[in-house]
Design an enzyme around this catalytic site. Sequence first.
Site, PDB file in Angstrom:
ATOM      1  N   SER A 127      -2.273   3.233   5.114  1.00 24.66           N
ATOM      2  CA  SER A 127      -1.948   2.259   4.065  1.00 24.66           C
ATOM      3  C   SER A 127      -1.380   0.983   4.667  1.00 24.66           C
ATOM      4  CB  SER A 127      -0.908   2.878   3.113  1.00 24.66           C
ATOM      5  OG  SER A 127      -0.382   1.915   2.247  1.00 24.66           O
ATOM      6  N   TYR A 152       7.540   7.551   2.145  1.00 26.72           N
ATOM      7  CA  TYR A 152       6.069   7.619   2.047  1.00 26.72           C
ATOM      8  C   TYR A 152       5.450   6.738   3.131  1.00 26.72           C
ATOM      9  CZ  TYR A 152       1.426   6.127   0.821  1.00 26.72           C
ATOM     10  OH  TYR A 152       0.104   5.803   0.901  1.00 26.72           O
ATOM     11  N   LYS A 156       3.138   7.605   6.815  1.00 23.21           N
ATOM     12  CA  LYS A 156       1.878   7.003   7.267  1.00 23.21           C
ATOM     13  C   LYS A 156       2.034   6.470   8.690  1.00 23.21           C
ATOM     14  CE  LYS A 156      -0.590   7.794   3.635  1.00 23.21           C
ATOM     15  NZ  LYS A 156      -1.659   8.821   3.690  1.00 23.21           N
TER      16      LYS A 156
HETATM   17  C1  WQD Z   1       1.240  -3.613  -7.499  1.00 20.45           C
HETATM   18  C2  WQD Z   1       1.974  -4.817  -8.068  1.00 20.45           C
HETATM   19  C3  WQD Z   1       4.207  -4.365  -8.804  1.00 20.45           C
HETATM   20  C4  WQD Z   1       3.213  -1.738 -12.119  1.00 20.45           C
HETATM   21  C5  WQD Z   1       1.547   1.140  -3.932  1.00 20.45           C
HETATM   22  C6  WQD Z   1       1.886   1.830  -2.641  1.00 20.45           C
HETATM   23  C7  WQD Z   1       0.732   1.695  -1.688  1.00 20.45           C
HETATM   24  C8  WQD Z   1      -0.507   2.223  -2.348  1.00 20.45           C
HETATM   25  C9  WQD Z   1      -0.786   1.464  -3.641  1.00 20.45           C
HETATM   26  C10 WQD Z   1      -0.845   4.517  -1.751  1.00 20.45           C
HETATM   27  C11 WQD Z   1       3.422  -4.874  -7.609  1.00 20.45           C
HETATM   28  C12 WQD Z   1       3.315  -4.767  -9.964  1.00 20.45           C
HETATM   29  C13 WQD Z   1       3.105  -2.560 -11.021  1.00 20.45           C
HETATM   30  C14 WQD Z   1       3.708  -2.263 -13.343  1.00 20.45           C
HETATM   31  C15 WQD Z   1       3.928  -4.409 -12.315  1.00 20.45           C
HETATM   32  N1  WQD Z   1      -0.380   3.607  -2.611  1.00 20.45           N
HETATM   33  N2  WQD Z   1       3.448  -3.874 -11.122  1.00 20.45           N
HETATM   34  N3  WQD Z   1       4.037  -3.582 -13.397  1.00 20.45           N
HETATM   35  O1  WQD Z   1       3.378  -1.011  -5.018  1.00 20.45           O
HETATM   36  O2  WQD Z   1       1.545  -2.637  -4.273  1.00 20.45           O
HETATM   37  O3  WQD Z   1       1.376  -0.218  -3.666  1.00 20.45           O
HETATM   38  O4  WQD Z   1       0.361   1.641  -4.473  1.00 20.45           O
HETATM   39  O5  WQD Z   1      -1.420   4.375  -0.726  1.00 20.45           O
HETATM   40  O6  WQD Z   1       1.037   2.442  -0.537  1.00 20.45           O
HETATM   41  O7  WQD Z   1       2.996   1.177  -2.078  1.00 20.45           O
HETATM   42  O8  WQD Z   1       1.042  -0.913  -6.009  1.00 20.45           O
HETATM   43  O9  WQD Z   1       0.163  -0.891  -8.304  1.00 20.45           O
HETATM   44  O10 WQD Z   1       2.526  -0.039  -7.919  1.00 20.45           O
HETATM   45  O11 WQD Z   1       2.068  -2.470  -7.757  1.00 20.45           O
HETATM   46  O12 WQD Z   1       4.238  -5.614 -12.380  1.00 20.45           O
HETATM   47  O13 WQD Z   1       3.831  -1.549 -14.391  1.00 20.45           O
HETATM   48  O14 WQD Z   1       1.996  -4.682  -9.485  1.00 20.45           O
HETATM   49  O15 WQD Z   1       5.468  -4.996  -8.907  1.00 20.45           O
HETATM   50  O16 WQD Z   1       3.761  -6.229  -7.402  1.00 20.45           O
HETATM   51  P1  WQD Z   1       1.953  -1.289  -4.737  1.00 20.45           P
HETATM   52  P2  WQD Z   1       1.450  -0.995  -7.558  1.00 20.45           P
END
Ligand code: WQD
Length: 341
Positions: A127, A152, A156
């Site tokens: 990741s 997590y 990785k």
């Molecule tokens: C993306 C953006 C949130 C939800 C994670 C893991 C990464 C991978 C993918 C496994 C951020 C914003 C989110 C919401 C929001 N997983 N958001 N409202 O955190 O970039 O990555 O998932 O491999 O390792 O870290 O993904 O989709 O949670 O968030 O505003 O209800 O969307 O703040 O900026 P993230 P995400």
Amino acid sequence: MATKILVTGGTGYIGSHTVVELQNAGFEVVIIDNLSNSNIGVLDGIEQITGIRPAFVEGDVCDKTTLNALFEAHSDIKGIINFAASKAVGESVEKPLKYYSNNLVSLINLLDMMPHYGVKGIVFSSSCTVYGEPDVNPIDETAPIKVATSPYGNTKQISEEIINDYIRSGAAIKSIILRYFNPVGAHPSALIGELPNGVPNNLIPYLTQTAAGIRKQLTVFGNDYNTPDGSCIRDFIDVVDLAKAHVVAMRRMLENDQTEAVEVFNLGTGRGLSVLELIDAFQRATGVAVPYVIGERRAGDIEQIWAEPTKANTVLGWRAEMPIEDTMRHAWAWQLHLQNK
Ligand code: WQD
């Protein structure tokens, strides 16, 4: 005779889409999955798409007895794609031992058994989290690996080190490490997609459930970041494009095209999109409104990260191709399919 590939975590989100692309490419697939974060019904979706039902073993990759029995029964497995792992960033902070045990013991078991069973190589699901908050974007594979911001992310980083150390010790196997950015979307057939357990942590499943009226509103976690519209920026990559990269990597590994025993590739589009831009792309692509409010920042969120995918494009010979609007339409079609089940 088709080359047989073991896909651990193959009923999961990225795993199931990769099984479809492996079958489309003529590989024979065996899945092992403990169904702790997925549903066995995914096998029906895979079969409906490709016409081939993959062999399935319900089991835990952490269990050596199960894994040995699988390799005895499928002694012609030539490659492994390892998805099986716990992957919720927030949960990993609350339950670090679950993450270190599950994610590392499963990998060590696979690596330890591969030479004995004649398995040539392993594609590892890593990741962009390993980079932490980048100093500059876009980010390529030479960027520094920073101190992990969650257990997590640390699993990785440690997994990548385990693979490198084991192969450097002389183990007769190879590996390709794929660092994903943000996987989103669903198969165009709407027969497989992301199946979040409970309240979704990730943006797209929460967004589509809001668009469907299941959730009252989407909360955008902060619009006071140092970005053009104040919301976080990510590299949202279509899950089918991502799945196809695994097929290219597996072919490269098994056909001895690798130039190093361990190769690393960033899998992203090279395009940074903000959270607000993604919401707009979804609304434009589907014509469906997404009620949202601006809320507080989420602890641990990285402000902005997107990939420099030139190495994957030129060395691996893979490129993300799906327009974001199509990805949003596929995610929406999947949400509607889930509701009509
Ligand atoms: C993306 C953006 C949130 C939800 C994670 C893991 C990464 C991978 C993918 C496994 C951020 C914003 C989110 C919401 C929001 N997983 N958001 N409202 O955190 O970039 O990555 O998932 O491999 O390792 O870290 O993904 O989709 O949670 O968030 O505003 O209800 O969307 O703040 O900026 P993230 P995400």
